[in-house]
Design a protein around this motif. Structure first.
Motif, PDB file in Angstrom:
ATOM      1  N   ASP A   6       0.832  -1.208   0.000  1.00  0.00           N
ATOM      2  CA  ASP A   6       0.000   0.000   0.000  1.00  0.00           C
ATOM      3  C   ASP A   6       0.867   1.260   0.000  1.00  0.00           C
ATOM      4  OD1 ASP A   6      -2.291  -1.539   0.046  1.00  0.00           O
ATOM      5  OD2 ASP A   6      -2.406  -1.516   2.260  1.00  0.00           O
ATOM      6  N   LYS A   7       1.929   1.253   0.767  1.00  0.00           N
ATOM      7  CA  LYS A   7       2.832   2.412   0.801  1.00  0.00           C
ATOM      8  C   LYS A   7       3.497   2.627  -0.550  1.00  0.00           C
ATOM      9  CE  LYS A   7       3.919   2.153   5.722  1.00  0.00           C
ATOM     10  NZ  LYS A   7       4.959   1.914   6.731  1.00  0.00           N
ATOM     11  N   LEU A   8       3.923   1.554  -1.178  1.00  0.00           N
ATOM     12  CA  LEU A   8       4.555   1.683  -2.492  1.00  0.00           C
ATOM     13  C   LEU A   8       3.560   2.162  -3.540  1.00  0.00           C
ATOM     14  CD1 LEU A   8       6.899  -1.442  -2.613  1.00  0.00           C
ATOM     15  CD2 LEU A   8       7.551   0.956  -2.437  1.00  0.00           C
ATOM     16  N   ALA A   9       2.311   1.713  -3.442  1.00  0.00           N
ATOM     17  CA  ALA A   9       1.283   2.149  -4.384  1.00  0.00           C
ATOM     18  C   ALA A   9       1.007   3.637  -4.219  1.00  0.00           C
ATOM     19  CB  ALA A   9       0.014   1.337  -4.187  1.00  0.00           C
ATOM     20  N   ARG A  10       0.974   4.110  -2.976  1.00  0.00           N
ATOM     21  CA  ARG A  10       0.769   5.537  -2.723  1.00  0.00           C
ATOM     22  C   ARG A  10       1.939   6.363  -3.260  1.00  0.00           C
ATOM     23  NH1 ARG A  10       0.517   5.713   2.845  1.00  0.00           N
ATOM     24  NH2 ARG A  10      -0.782   3.878   2.971  1.00  0.00           N
ATOM     25  N   LYS A  11       3.146   5.859  -3.083  1.00  0.00           N
ATOM     26  CA  LYS A  11       4.329   6.568  -3.578  1.00  0.00           C
ATOM     27  C   LYS A  11       4.327   6.627  -5.095  1.00  0.00           C
ATOM     28  CE  LYS A  11       8.119   6.391  -0.346  1.00  0.00           C
ATOM     29  NZ  LYS A  11       9.429   5.829  -0.055  1.00  0.00           N
ATOM     30  N   SER A  12       3.933   5.544  -5.746  1.00  0.00           N
ATOM     31  CA  SER A  12       3.961   5.507  -7.204  1.00  0.00           C
ATOM     32  C   SER A  12       2.874   6.389  -7.808  1.00  0.00           C
ATOM     33  CB  SER A  12       3.829   4.075  -7.710  1.00  0.00           C
ATOM     34  OG  SER A  12       2.553   3.567  -7.376  1.00  0.00           O
ATOM     35  N   SER A  13       1.808   6.691  -7.059  1.00  0.00           N
ATOM     36  CA  SER A  13       0.769   7.564  -7.596  1.00  0.00           C
ATOM     37  C   SER A  13       1.220   9.016  -7.604  1.00  0.00           C
ATOM     38  CB  SER A  13      -0.525   7.408  -6.780  1.00  0.00           C
ATOM     39  OG  SER A  13      -0.306   7.867  -5.450  1.00  0.00           O
ATOM     40  N   GLN A  14       2.193   9.374  -6.780  1.00  0.00           N
ATOM     41  CA  GLN A  14       2.729  10.734  -6.785  1.00  0.00           C
ATOM     42  C   GLN A  14       3.810  10.817  -7.857  1.00  0.00           C
ATOM     43  OE1 GLN A  14       4.291  11.102  -2.868  1.00  0.00           O
ATOM     44  NE2 GLN A  14       2.293  11.174  -1.871  1.00  0.00           N
ATOM     45  N   LYS A  15       3.520  11.556  -8.924  1.00  0.00           N
ATOM     46  CA  LYS A  15       4.456  11.689 -10.037  1.00  0.00           C
ATOM     47  C   LYS A  15       5.449  12.805  -9.739  1.00  0.00           C
ATOM     48  CE  LYS A  15       2.560   8.555 -12.488  1.00  0.00           C
ATOM     49  NZ  LYS A  15       3.172   7.295 -12.640  1.00  0.00           N
ATOM     50  N   SER A  16       6.704  12.510  -9.869  1.00  0.00           N
ATOM     51  CA  SER A  16       7.720  13.542  -9.681  1.00  0.00           C
ATOM     52  C   SER A  16       8.226  13.987 -11.046  1.00  0.00           C
ATOM     53  CB  SER A  16       8.876  13.022  -8.830  1.00  0.00           C
ATOM     54  OG  SER A  16       9.535  11.974  -9.513  1.00  0.00           O
ATOM     55  N   SER A  17       8.787  15.186 -11.102  1.00  0.00           N
ATOM     56  CA  SER A  17       9.233  15.739 -12.381  1.00  0.00           C
ATOM     57  C   SER A  17      10.509  15.073 -12.878  1.00  0.00           C
ATOM     58  CB  SER A  17       9.449  17.248 -12.247  1.00  0.00           C
ATOM     59  OG  SER A  17      10.464  17.500 -11.292  1.00  0.00           O
ATOM     60  N   SER A  18      11.315  14.557 -11.968  1.00  0.00           N
ATOM     61  CA  SER A  18      12.550  13.904 -12.394  1.00  0.00           C
ATOM     62  C   SER A  18      12.701  12.572 -11.666  1.00  0.00           C
ATOM     63  CB  SER A  18      13.754  14.801 -12.108  1.00  0.00           C
ATOM     64  OG  SER A  18      13.877  15.014 -10.726  1.00  0.00           O
ATOM     65  N   LYS A  19      13.380  11.670 -12.335  1.00  0.00           N
ATOM     66  CA  LYS A  19      13.583  10.349 -11.761  1.00  0.00           C
ATOM     67  C   LYS A  19      14.942  10.324 -11.073  1.00  0.00           C
ATOM     68  CE  LYS A  19      13.643   5.510 -12.915  1.00  0.00           C
ATOM     69  NZ  LYS A  19      13.561   4.507 -13.966  1.00  0.00           N
ATOM     70  N   GLN A  20      14.954   9.805  -9.865  1.00  0.00           N
ATOM     71  CA  GLN A  20      16.194   9.700  -9.113  1.00  0.00           C
ATOM     72  C   GLN A  20      16.677   8.264  -9.092  1.00  0.00           C
ATOM     73  OE1 GLN A  20      15.872  11.145  -5.147  1.00  0.00           O
ATOM     74  NE2 GLN A  20      16.828  13.084  -5.677  1.00  0.00           N
ATOM     75  N   VAL A  21      17.992   8.118  -9.280  1.00  0.00           N
ATOM     76  CA  VAL A  21      18.617   6.801  -9.224  1.00  0.00           C
ATOM     77  C   VAL A  21      19.805   6.900  -8.273  1.00  0.00           C
ATOM     78  CG1 VAL A  21      19.811   5.026 -10.549  1.00  0.00           C
ATOM     79  CG2 VAL A  21      17.967   6.308 -11.594  1.00  0.00           C
ATOM     80  N   ARG A  22      19.929   5.950  -7.378  1.00  0.00           N
ATOM     81  CA  ARG A  22      21.066   5.906  -6.463  1.00  0.00           C
ATOM     82  C   ARG A  22      21.901   4.686  -6.804  1.00  0.00           C
ATOM     83  NH1 ARG A  22      19.082   7.104  -0.516  1.00  0.00           N
ATOM     84  NH2 ARG A  22      21.313   7.358  -0.274  1.00  0.00           N
ATOM     85  N   LEU A  23      23.148   4.949  -7.147  1.00  0.00           N
ATOM     86  CA  LEU A  23      24.064   3.876  -7.526  1.00  0.00           C
ATOM     87  C   LEU A  23      25.256   3.860  -6.577  1.00  0.00           C
ATOM     88  CD1 LEU A  23      24.099   4.467 -11.377  1.00  0.00           C
ATOM     89  CD2 LEU A  23      22.812   2.747 -10.133  1.00  0.00           C
TER      90      LEU A  23
END
Length: 134
Positions: A6-23
């Motif tokens: 449920d938490k991941l579904a809520r997070k995915s519904s919020q669209k951000s302007s840029s995608k962040q990747v941590r490597l």
């Protein structure tokens, strides 16, 4: 009762302007580090030679070398002349020697730092780096 899904579904519904990747940076290629440090050393060598030339030209134009030459000539009763040791060819030869030594030292240090980082990654786990896409 909320679940992780449920938490991941809520997070995915919020669209951000840029995608962040941590490597995580866990390895530096030795030959790539060697080539990059060699190119940086060439740039430093060029700057060294040009700066030695410019400093010599400024000091010579201001007449400082002539004044020092007169001083040492008066002290040694005409036996020692600074102009014999400090001239444009001597300055350029010295700058070339310094540039070549810097070239070797910077190249070796780049390779050593890459090797030390690769050994330290086994203990620390690497460097976490974040990237964003715009």
């Amino acid at each position: 009762m909320t679940t992780v899904a449920d938490k991941l579904a809520r997070k995915s519904s919020q669209k951000s302007s840029s995608k962040q990747v941590r490597l995580r940076l866990v390895y530096i290629d030795f030959w790539s580090a060697l080539k990059l440090s060699f190119l940086a050393a060439i740039a430093i060598a060029i700057v060294t030679v040009v700066s030695f030339l410019l400093v010599y030209l400024v000091v010579d134009t201001t007449g400082l070398i002539g004044k020092v030459d007169e001083f040492f000539t008066s002290l040694s009763d005409g036996g020692v002349s600074i102009r014999q040791f400090i001239g444009l060819p001597q300055v350029m030869a010295f700058s070339a020697i310094v540039a070549i030594l810097n070239l070797v030292v910077v190249t070796v240090m780049g390779a050593v730092v890459a090797g030390i980082y690769n050994l330290a990654v086994k203990v620390t786990g690497g460097l976490l780096v974040g990237f964003t896409s715009n």
